[in-house]
Design a protein around this motif. Structure first.
Motif, PDB file in Angstrom:
ATOM      1  N   THR A 179      -4.443   4.277  -8.015  1.00  0.00           N
ATOM      2  CA  THR A 179      -4.669   5.585  -8.943  1.00  0.00           C
ATOM      3  C   THR A 179      -3.674   5.676  -9.969  1.00  0.00           C
TER       4      THR A 179
ATOM      5  N   THR B 180      -0.068   4.362  -8.172  1.00  0.00           N
ATOM      6  CA  THR B 180       0.080   4.281  -6.744  1.00  0.00           C
ATOM      7  C   THR B 180      -0.977   3.532  -6.112  1.00  0.00           C
ATOM      8  N   ARG B 181      -0.434   2.269  -5.367  1.00  0.00           N
ATOM      9  CA  ARG B 181      -1.434   1.290  -4.967  1.00  0.00           C
ATOM     10  C   ARG B 181      -2.134   1.696  -3.546  1.00  0.00           C
ATOM     11  N   GLN B 182      -3.398   1.929  -3.400  1.00  0.00           N
ATOM     12  CA  GLN B 182      -4.086   2.407  -2.364  1.00  0.00           C
ATOM     13  C   GLN B 182      -4.391   1.101  -1.377  1.00  0.00           C
TER      14      GLN B 182
ATOM     15  N   PRO C  47       0.893  -1.188   0.011  1.00  0.00           N
ATOM     16  CA  PRO C  47       0.163   0.097   0.030  1.00  0.00           C
ATOM     17  C   PRO C  47       0.892   1.254  -0.005  1.00  0.00           C
ATOM     18  N   GLY C  48       0.661   2.178  -1.170  1.00  0.00           N
ATOM     19  CA  GLY C  48       1.422   3.315  -1.161  1.00  0.00           C
ATOM     20  C   GLY C  48       2.713   3.183  -2.004  1.00  0.00           C
TER      21      GLY C  48
END
Length: 218
Positions: A200, A192-194, A172-173
């Motif tokens: 996103t 960008t992994r949430q 994440p991030g």
């Protein structure tokens, strides 16, 4: 045939190359420093010695190329590499991009699908200076689930779509930099992994890469 002498002339040509890519808009000093300290002519046949520091791609066999230095710098800058980041690279190719990232103190896990290139890279002495650079023979679309999650993923071939398994292997991030598109030109994307597993996407410039092919090639 490769040569491993890094002369004053080579170092001077690298300084000129760094000036060129700085003028093209690369501002991350750590990226520029890594390119300054990575002898690109080591990664190419000695026949290319006189032109190794021109800002363009060159063939390295198996239908692959050593990327244009500006492209290497561009992707590296988008990746926002920090020391000790765990980076998955899809498409080892000449190992030049991987060594630039390792020079920036990243821990690099790099996958190559072409067995001949993989074997040749394993015998190449220069990358051995980076103990945190690890080579794998495999299918880039599968990534390296055993070693996931990764802080960053960089894809150095043109993907027709964003491989879902690579997104899953990001923390994440975490960031992925990937050229996406079929045909001669691709768009550079940064994902960008949430926290919920979605991603996103930011759009950047157009580039031209060799295609990202599924499976392994013996």
């Amino acid at each position: 045939m490769r040569t491993f002498e890094d002369s004053y002339r080579h170092k001077g040509l690298r300084r000129q190359l760094v000036d060129i890519i700085r003028k093209k808009g690369i501002t991350d000093e750590r990226v520029l420093e890594a390119i300054l300290h990575t002898p690109r002519h080591f990664f190419m046949d000695s026949a290319f010695d006189k032109i190794a520091y021109e800002d363009r791609a060159f063939p390295i066999g198996e239908g692959q190329t050593i990327s244009q230095p500006y492209t290497v710098a561009y992707q590296s800058q988008l990746l926002e590499v920090k020391p000790f980041d765990k980076v998955l690279e899809i498409g080892t190719g000449s190992v030049y991009q991987a060594c630039v990232l390792a020079e920036m103190k990243a821990q690099v896990y790099t996958i190559e699908r072409q067995k001949k290139l993989f074997d040749s890279n394993k015998q190449f002495p220069y990358p051995k200076k980076y103990p945190a650079l690890k080579f794998f023979y495999g299918d880039g679309y599968e990534g390296l689930p055993t070693f996931a999650p990764f802080d960053k993923v960089i894809v150095t071939a043109a993907a027709p779509f964003i491989p879902p398994k690579l997104v899953e292997q990001l923390k994440p991030g975490g960031l992925m930099v990937i050229p996406v598109g079929e045909g001669q030109v691709q768009r550079m994307l940064r994902l960008t992994r949430q926290a919920d597993g979605s991603a996103t996407t930011e759009l950047f410039d157009n580039f031209s890469f060799v295609p990202m092919v599924e499976g392994k090639n013996n």
